[in-house]
Design a protein around this motif. Sequence first.
Motif, PDB file in Angstrom:
ATOM      1  N   PHE A  47     -19.228  75.413  77.856  1.00 22.73           N
ATOM      2  CA  PHE A  47     -18.094  75.000  77.048  1.00 22.73           C
ATOM      3  C   PHE A  47     -16.784  75.320  77.748  1.00 22.73           C
ATOM      4  CE2 PHE A  47     -21.399  76.059  73.814  1.00 22.73           C
ATOM      5  CZ  PHE A  47     -21.651  74.762  73.407  1.00 22.73           C
ATOM      6  N   ASP A  48     -15.751  74.593  77.317  1.00 23.54           N
ATOM      7  CA  ASP A  48     -14.422  74.783  77.873  1.00 23.54           C
ATOM      8  C   ASP A  48     -13.439  74.903  76.705  1.00 23.54           C
ATOM      9  OD1 ASP A  48     -12.345  74.905  79.688  1.00 23.54           O
ATOM     10  OD2 ASP A  48     -12.163  72.729  79.877  1.00 23.54           O
ATOM     11  N   GLY A  49     -13.595  75.953  75.917  1.00 20.01           N
ATOM     12  CA  GLY A  49     -12.704  76.181  74.788  1.00 20.01           C
ATOM     13  C   GLY A  49     -13.305  75.768  73.458  1.00 20.01           C
ATOM     14  N   PHE A  50     -12.452  75.777  72.430  1.00 21.27           N
ATOM     15  CA  PHE A  50     -12.867  75.471  71.069  1.00 21.27           C
ATOM     16  C   PHE A  50     -11.857  74.525  70.440  1.00 21.27           C
ATOM     17  CE2 PHE A  50     -13.459  76.288  66.516  1.00 21.27           C
ATOM     18  CZ  PHE A  50     -14.844  76.256  66.424  1.00 21.27           C
ATOM     19  N   VAL A  58     -15.736  72.773  72.824  1.00 24.53           N
ATOM     20  CA  VAL A  58     -15.434  71.631  73.684  1.00 24.53           C
ATOM     21  C   VAL A  58     -16.381  71.690  74.888  1.00 24.53           C
ATOM     22  CG1 VAL A  58     -13.687  70.527  75.134  1.00 24.53           C
ATOM     23  CG2 VAL A  58     -13.010  71.634  72.984  1.00 24.53           C
ATOM     24  N   LEU A  59     -17.127  70.617  75.087  1.00 22.03           N
ATOM     25  CA  LEU A  59     -18.101  70.548  76.177  1.00 22.03           C
ATOM     26  C   LEU A  59     -17.404  70.548  77.536  1.00 22.03           C
ATOM     27  CD1 LEU A  59     -21.226  70.101  76.524  1.00 22.03           C
ATOM     28  CD2 LEU A  59     -20.672  67.698  76.852  1.00 22.03           C
ATOM     29  N   ASP A  60     -17.915  71.353  78.465  1.00 19.71           N
ATOM     30  CA  ASP A  60     -17.445  71.322  79.851  1.00 19.71           C
ATOM     31  C   ASP A  60     -18.333  70.302  80.574  1.00 19.71           C
ATOM     32  OD1 ASP A  60     -16.982  71.712  82.592  1.00 19.71           O
ATOM     33  OD2 ASP A  60     -16.497  73.832  82.290  1.00 19.71           O
TER      34      ASP A  60
END
Length: 174
Positions: A47-50, A58-60
């Motif tokens: 993930f790359d954050g929320f 948020v999907l990386d």
Amino acid sequence: MKIMKRPNILLTGTPGVGKTTLGKELAQRTGLAYVNVGDLAQEGQLFDGFDEEYQCPVLDEDRVVDELEDKMGDGGVIVDYHGCDFFPERWFQIVFVLRTDNTNLYSRLEGRGYTGKKLQDNVQCEIFQTIYEEAMEAYKEEIVHQLPSNEPEDLDRNLEQIVQWVEQWMKDNN
């Protein structure tokens, strides 16, 4: 480049259209590996954050691609995810976009606890064929197919159709 003995399949569509149900059953019937990108991301914390607005991680996408690269090169993988335009085009021999009537989709998403903007935006995504258009832009038109996913009979028909396609692909490519 390796020669694949078994095809890679992308199952995509708005959340709630039946990708996971179809994918798991398809894997059982064909012996292909099944990958749910949401589960893969959860297990590997890809993930790359929320996203506060939608209340979800948020999907990386780059890390997901890196994670799947070797497996996809070998072939024989069914990938299940609601987004489709970040996967390399070379990965898939066929792409199925599942489609569901808005009333069915609304009920399914409500049953999952979707409310407010998240519920409305996902139903609108289906109404405006957003995922189908993404797929048509990201992949060759001839490998992108829409499948209805409203009733249990649709699931049976879709399974039968895809199993036949897999069998034919394996005959033609081995």
